[in-house]
Design a protein around this motif. Sequence first.
Motif, mmCIF file in Angstrom:
data_model
loop_
_atom_site.group_PDB
_atom_site.id
_atom_site.type_symbol
_atom_site.label_atom_id
_atom_site.label_comp_id
_atom_site.label_asym_id
_atom_site.label_seq_id
_atom_site.Cartn_x
_atom_site.Cartn_y
_atom_site.Cartn_z
ATOM 1 N N LYS A 1 54.473 -2.630 49.283
ATOM 2 C CA LYS A 1 55.736 -3.261 49.789
ATOM 3 C C LYS A 1 56.519 -3.914 48.223
ATOM 4 O O LYS A 1 55.796 -4.711 47.768
ATOM 5 C CB LYS A 1 55.762 -4.124 50.901
ATOM 6 C CG LYS A 1 55.164 -3.224 51.921
ATOM 7 C CD LYS A 1 55.001 -4.229 53.175
ATOM 8 C CE LYS A 1 54.577 -3.377 54.540
ATOM 9 N NZ LYS A 1 54.120 -4.218 55.446
ATOM 10 N N PHE A 2 57.721 -3.867 48.417
ATOM 11 C CA PHE A 2 58.627 -4.500 47.429
ATOM 12 C C PHE A 2 59.983 -4.990 48.113
ATOM 13 O O PHE A 2 60.104 -4.730 49.314
ATOM 14 C CB PHE A 2 58.608 -3.653 46.288
ATOM 15 C CG PHE A 2 57.680 -3.350 45.481
ATOM 16 C CD1 PHE A 2 57.214 -4.055 44.429
ATOM 17 C CD2 PHE A 2 56.830 -1.965 45.838
ATOM 18 C CE1 PHE A 2 55.757 -3.592 43.602
ATOM 19 C CE2 PHE A 2 55.773 -1.496 45.008
ATOM 20 C CZ PHE A 2 55.173 -2.172 44.125
ATOM 21 N N PHE A 3 60.951 -5.530 47.074
ATOM 22 C CA PHE A 3 62.135 -5.865 47.597
ATOM 23 C C PHE A 3 63.057 -5.044 46.646
ATOM 24 O O PHE A 3 62.967 -4.773 45.455
ATOM 25 C CB PHE A 3 62.628 -7.190 47.278
ATOM 26 C CG PHE A 3 61.660 -8.031 48.394
ATOM 27 C CD1 PHE A 3 62.292 -8.231 49.706
ATOM 28 C CD2 PHE A 3 60.378 -8.571 48.010
ATOM 29 C CE1 PHE A 3 61.328 -9.091 50.722
ATOM 30 C CE2 PHE A 3 59.719 -9.402 49.103
ATOM 31 C CZ PHE A 3 60.229 -9.543 50.294
ATOM 32 N N ALA A 4 64.035 -4.335 47.506
ATOM 33 C CA ALA A 4 65.150 -3.791 46.634
ATOM 34 C C ALA A 4 66.384 -4.741 46.795
ATOM 35 O O ALA A 4 66.818 -4.940 48.015
ATOM 36 C CB ALA A 4 65.713 -2.668 47.517
ATOM 37 N N VAL A 5 66.541 -5.281 45.798
ATOM 38 C CA VAL A 5 67.714 -6.416 45.715
ATOM 39 C C VAL A 5 69.114 -5.810 44.957
ATOM 40 O O VAL A 5 69.036 -5.194 43.915
ATOM 41 C CB VAL A 5 67.281 -7.786 45.050
ATOM 42 C CG1 VAL A 5 66.051 -8.178 45.744
ATOM 43 C CG2 VAL A 5 66.699 -7.224 43.522
ATOM 44 N N SER A 6 70.155 -6.256 45.672
ATOM 45 C CA SER A 6 71.374 -5.658 45.113
ATOM 46 C C SER A 6 72.350 -6.758 44.978
ATOM 47 O O SER A 6 73.051 -7.369 45.883
ATOM 48 C CB SER A 6 72.202 -4.745 46.056
ATOM 49 O OG SER A 6 73.350 -4.425 45.572
ATOM 50 N N PRO A 7 72.257 -7.451 44.163
ATOM 51 C CA PRO A 7 73.069 -8.743 43.876
ATOM 52 C C PRO A 7 74.526 -8.490 44.080
ATOM 53 O O PRO A 7 75.328 -9.338 44.696
ATOM 54 C CB PRO A 7 72.795 -9.231 42.276
ATOM 55 C CG PRO A 7 71.882 -8.546 42.019
ATOM 56 C CD PRO A 7 71.719 -7.354 42.645
ATOM 57 N N LEU A 8 75.002 -7.479 43.727
ATOM 58 C CA LEU A 8 76.450 -6.797 43.971
ATOM 59 C C LEU A 8 76.824 -7.065 45.379
ATOM 60 O O LEU A 8 77.929 -7.531 45.671
ATOM 61 C CB LEU A 8 76.746 -5.570 43.440
ATOM 62 C CG LEU A 8 77.152 -5.188 41.903
ATOM 63 C CD1 LEU A 8 77.331 -3.918 41.441
ATOM 64 C CD2 LEU A 8 78.242 -6.050 41.642
ATOM 65 N N LYS A 9 75.934 -6.296 46.042
ATOM 66 C CA LYS A 9 76.176 -6.394 47.831
ATOM 67 C C LYS A 9 75.633 -7.271 48.377
ATOM 68 O O LYS A 9 75.810 -7.786 49.617
ATOM 69 C CB LYS A 9 75.756 -5.087 48.239
ATOM 70 C CG LYS A 9 76.096 -3.782 47.655
ATOM 71 C CD LYS A 9 76.964 -2.849 48.585
ATOM 72 C CE LYS A 9 77.795 -2.015 47.860
ATOM 73 N NZ LYS A 9 77.391 -0.498 48.123
ATOM 74 N N ASN A 10 74.926 -8.556 47.483
ATOM 75 C CA ASN A 10 74.324 -9.740 48.057
ATOM 76 C C ASN A 10 73.351 -9.568 49.130
ATOM 77 O O ASN A 10 73.246 -9.880 50.310
ATOM 78 C CB ASN A 10 75.579 -10.522 48.562
ATOM 79 C CG ASN A 10 74.766 -11.934 48.814
ATOM 80 O OD1 ASN A 10 73.879 -12.414 48.070
ATOM 81 N ND2 ASN A 10 75.570 -13.073 49.559
ATOM 82 N N LYS A 11 72.398 -8.410 48.807
ATOM 83 C CA LYS A 11 71.305 -7.778 49.839
ATOM 84 C C LYS A 11 70.161 -7.779 49.158
ATOM 85 O O LYS A 11 69.976 -7.788 48.072
ATOM 86 C CB LYS A 11 71.650 -6.374 50.077
ATOM 87 C CG LYS A 11 72.713 -6.390 51.508
ATOM 88 C CD LYS A 11 72.957 -4.831 51.873
ATOM 89 C CE LYS A 11 73.881 -4.771 53.166
ATOM 90 N NZ LYS A 11 73.964 -3.567 53.690
ATOM 91 N N SER A 12 69.164 -8.310 50.133
ATOM 92 C CA SER A 12 67.713 -7.991 49.508
ATOM 93 C C SER A 12 67.022 -7.395 50.412
ATOM 94 O O SER A 12 66.993 -8.080 51.789
ATOM 95 C CB SER A 12 67.189 -9.536 49.231
ATOM 96 O OG SER A 12 66.001 -8.929 49.007
ATOM 97 N N ILE A 13 66.512 -6.282 50.495
ATOM 98 C CA ILE A 13 65.805 -5.671 51.656
ATOM 99 C C ILE A 13 64.225 -5.214 51.346
ATOM 100 O O ILE A 13 63.845 -4.760 50.074
ATOM 101 C CB ILE A 13 66.365 -4.368 51.906
ATOM 102 C CG1 ILE A 13 67.878 -4.590 52.207
ATOM 103 C CG2 ILE A 13 65.984 -3.382 52.839
ATOM 104 C CD1 ILE A 13 68.829 -3.506 52.191
#
Lengths: 998, 89
Positions: free
Chosen positions: A967-979
Amino acid sequence: MSQPFRLNKEGLINRNKKISFTFNGKKLFGYEGDTIASALIANGIHLVGRSFKYHRPRGFFGAGVEEPNAKLQVEFNGHSEPNVNATEMELVEGLSATSQNCWPSVNFDVGAINNFLKMFFPAGFYYKTFMWPKSFWYKIYEPFIRKAAGLGVASIEKDKERYEHKFEYCDLLVTGSGPSGLASAYAAAKNGAKVILAEDKPRFGGTLLTDDVSIDNLSGKDWAEKIISELKSMPNVTVKNRSQVFGYYDHNMLVMFERVSDHLEKKSKFIPRQRLWYIRAKETILSTGSIERPIVFGNNDTPGIFLSAAAKEYMKVYGVLVGKKPLIFTNNDSAYETALEFKKNNVEPIILDTREEHSSELIDEAKSKGIDIRFTHGVIVANGYKKVKSAKIGKLNKDKNSFEKIETIECDCICVSGFWTPSVHLASQSGNKLKYEEKIDAFIPDKKKQHETSVGAANGSFTLEESLKHGFENGSNLSAKITETKTEISIPNVNEKKYGAHDKFWCMPLPKNENPKRFVDFQNDVSVSDIEIALREGYRSIEHVKRYTTLGMATDQGRTSNLNGLQLVSNIENKIVPEVGHTTFRPPFTPITIGTIVGREVGMEYMPTRKTPMHEWHEKNNAVFVDAGVWKRPRYYKQGSETLFEASKREAKNVRENVGICDVTTLGKIDIKGPDAAEFLNRVYTNAWMKLPVGKARYGLMLREDGIVMDDGTTTRISENHYHMTTTTAQAANVLSHLEYYLQIVWPELNVNVVSTTEQWAGAAIAGPKSREMLSKLYPDLDVSNEALPFMGYKEAEFFGVPSRIFRISFSGELAYEINVKSDHGMFMWEKMMEVGKEFGNQPYGTEALSTLRIEMGHVAGPELDGRTIPSDVSLNGLVSKKKDFIGKNSLGREAFNVESRQKIVGLIPIDRKSSIPEGSHIVQDQNAKLPNPKLGHVSSSCWSVENNNPFSLAIMKDGKNMIGKKFFAVSPLKNKSIEVEVISSHYVDPEGKRVRS
Amino acid sequence: MLYIKCPYCGLRAQKEFSYGGDATVKRPNINEEISSEDWDNFVYMRKSPRGKHIELWQHIAGCRQWIKVQRDTATHEIFQTAKVTEEIR
């Protein structure tokens, strides 16, 4: 309403046509043929703007391109344009001009406080002041500087005007229609050469319009008119006014800016506003003339101070007086002509001449007319804030550095002449290194790098006789070399006044304890003391001085300031000017509009639009299109109020459950023919091609020489020596060039020919479990069973009477076929498919559904083949032959490509099975780690898996295969999301590939 | 904009061509054993001369032929153009 400064008769304006306009809200009028400047001066208005840095009041200084100050915001014909040169813009009915760089008004400008704080605004002020703290830059310093700087306001409206580009070829391009230009064009035209004569101003003739000369007993103006009308009548000559050649580029390519209709009140909508000409000339005559340079003195930027030739032009061309009590300050004879012109119009000038008393034709004439001439005199400082009221003048001592006597005299304008500077901008741009000509204290063209010849004043010849002679000679000789015809022309008799020598005097000294600003560069507010500071602070190279002080920059390009700046540097440095050198002249010579540069390439015309033969059907059926390169492809077919997400899900699901059709015309198609075609493919692709039988297709992967995947696609053997290659839509052109490169350069011994057939074939994919049933209805006479037409099989058959090709290939991972028919039959094929497919639940699907289908199957496409991946990165190493050589093979052995932890393609699903993972997200171990958070990979493609009804993504991840299950995190600072995500196999659906073979 | 003489079509504007790099680089023969150093030199190492340079261009919006162009990289002067099968010296 009278115009207090308009002469009764003089001038070339049309007094029968009044034109009304406004300036800063005030209603005024001028005449047809006026510029904004001449109309304002006629109305007695001089204060038009505020200077760039100190917000000092500024008026007009010149009468044409040389104007450094009078830049206005102008609204006309529905445009609002900043930085319009008031001395060039012709008056049109209803024009509205406003001053720039002032608030709240040009008369009362808050920014003028800078003028009183000028000791705090020395050269390099911004560099020195806005350094610390760093955090202040974005929020405080930059907005402040941006507000303080910049002159006009660019319009944010869409430009509705039409602009054009034109490509032209000629034997001889002549840039400028002064005497030397006219003579050159005329001589060349007589030799039968194809000539283009370009004149920046509305009127042809250059100095012939203002100088008191005669040619063959005609006035200069009449002679110019005669030559122009003769040139216009010749079929080999193009004569263009309002057209400025502003740039000299490689291989004798010159670019010209034509103001086609800015001066017209009404015009047909098909006439462009402006036109850009790309002219490839065999030879170029640079007859760009010269620009008068000022003498530097105190407060020399006060409104009411003009170049002396400009004052003369206002009288002779526009019938306008720049003042009624003129002071003429000169170091040469040419200003005497201005004085005589004033005198002719019953205005009494006073001439201050820096030279010792002496005699010349013009001085004698001025004396005989009773003009007050004061030799060894000059203006020390102009008095008056918003307009010149008087001048402190001084009688110079012998050393010309101190004064014998100082007095103040009243005046309402000062006309200054510091001799002439040839306009060498185009010559310099062409690569000509220029040389310093001592005789005229200026640079002239030297050894040529391109086919250019400067004539007349642009070459430092300031007499009419010389200019005409050079013009005729060069025009004749240069064109004769091209046309091999030489027509003898007799050089006309000239009557002109002889000038005496000028004084090498360029800057007035200051008396002790006086320190007014003395400007060198008006537009950029660079004064003598700024340049002194730059030198004191150690700047030596003239290019550095330019950048530190902004001398000679911006739209002005040092037209009036260049040589005085160099003189100052050379004086302080105790060097001679040629040692100091000059800064680079850059195009454009004067500003041109962005619209002209862009031309017609806006909106729909920005790029060509490619439509498939089925485009109209897509349009009629609510397709929402997406740009795929220059192609328009249906992204989805909207039903009712569906969103993109809903529609693509429906379409993809229908393919998985029933059958769908997709327009695949845009795929690149290349026909490959020849006895060595198999050998060629074997070298181009990573996998083996020698044994592919006729009637079979194969998936192929091609690399670049550095081992990176270039493209993928299927190639089918149509017959013994004939293959049909498909490429991705995006890479079609590159792949063709790539193949041509190897065939023409590397392996010319291979007997193979390639040609693009993308446009020849219309293609449709039929995909889904019911596609075979549907195919059998489309081809009732053909055996389409799995045995007769297996996976990767190929057949040719008639499609309702139309020849067609059937490929059993699949991008969606379903049982699928691709049908190609000639483009003309594309629509027929598509409509037939829609008709026949009804009973199987067929629906068209767009690129969004197509992506969904390929992503959940783990098929790679552009986002994975992104120019950074090798075959094993994307699990395609099975296609890499170990037995044969191919393009890029040797690179695959590189160490970095073979490390254990190298990136690999994986699948990702969100732990919550709900959150979509944004494409481009970074994969990290710890979402809260301190920055920079180590990146383990990135998300390349995302979709909503219709098979599993949850989000699914493909990712390229370090050591990916060993991460499966973690398990990891997919982070998108552009969309302000961390999944939070789990790594799984990239083959999410049908990993064994059973469906395509079913 | 350069003015390039295509040996097949004549003088044409640069717009019609696409640049293709150093023309003096020779690709190792297919199936040839080659040291990784020689291979790396072929793939990556290019001289960036100031002055005369023989380069490849493709007449992409014309006859689609790859051609050789000898150009001065500093001044853009073009001395000679040739078919790829011809020598430029």
